[in-house]
Scaffold this active site. Sequence first.
Site, short mmCIF file in Angstrom:
data_model
loop_
_atom_site.label_atom_id
_atom_site.label_comp_id
_atom_site.label_asym_id
_atom_site.label_seq_id
_atom_site.Cartn_x
_atom_site.Cartn_y
_atom_site.Cartn_z
N HIS A 15 57.85 41.49 25.64
CA HIS A 15 58.36 40.96 24.38
C HIS A 15 59.07 42.05 23.60
CE1 HIS A 15 55.23 42.94 21.98
NE2 HIS A 15 54.38 42.57 22.92
N GLU A 99 48.50 40.02 27.25
CA GLU A 99 48.20 41.45 27.27
C GLU A 99 46.78 41.66 26.78
OE1 GLU A 99 50.48 43.84 24.42
OE2 GLU A 99 51.33 41.96 23.77
#
Length: 132
Positions: A15, A99
Amino acid sequence: RKWQSLPERIVLVRHGESEGNLDRNIYTTKGDAHLELTPTGLRQAMEAGRRLKDVVGDDNIFVVVSPFERTQQTLLGLYRGGFPQDQVQLVDVSSQIREQEFGNFQHIGAHELARAEEAIVGRFYYRRPNAE
């Protein structure tokens, strides 16, 4: 859905810059999964989309993305940058590629304390309190 064959190529995209990258204290008031891209992060995603357009050519695309807000915004930024949405055959939102989670909310100083403990235990084995 099962894959018919293995892909010829796998491209990983992280991201763009998020609120948490700019302000560690935001984790004290906003859940990790809800952190959004910054304007810089959106520009990064759009630039990645522009670059990836040439990489994928005319190939069919299968996207796997985490359910976190910033990853969803990154995918939309890729499209805005020219990543060929019409070639995307499937978008799979999978919690299996999240994550590392740092817990629900973090108190100021918790990150530094966790990093110190992690150094003793080892990154692979360390588990944050209230986290994964």
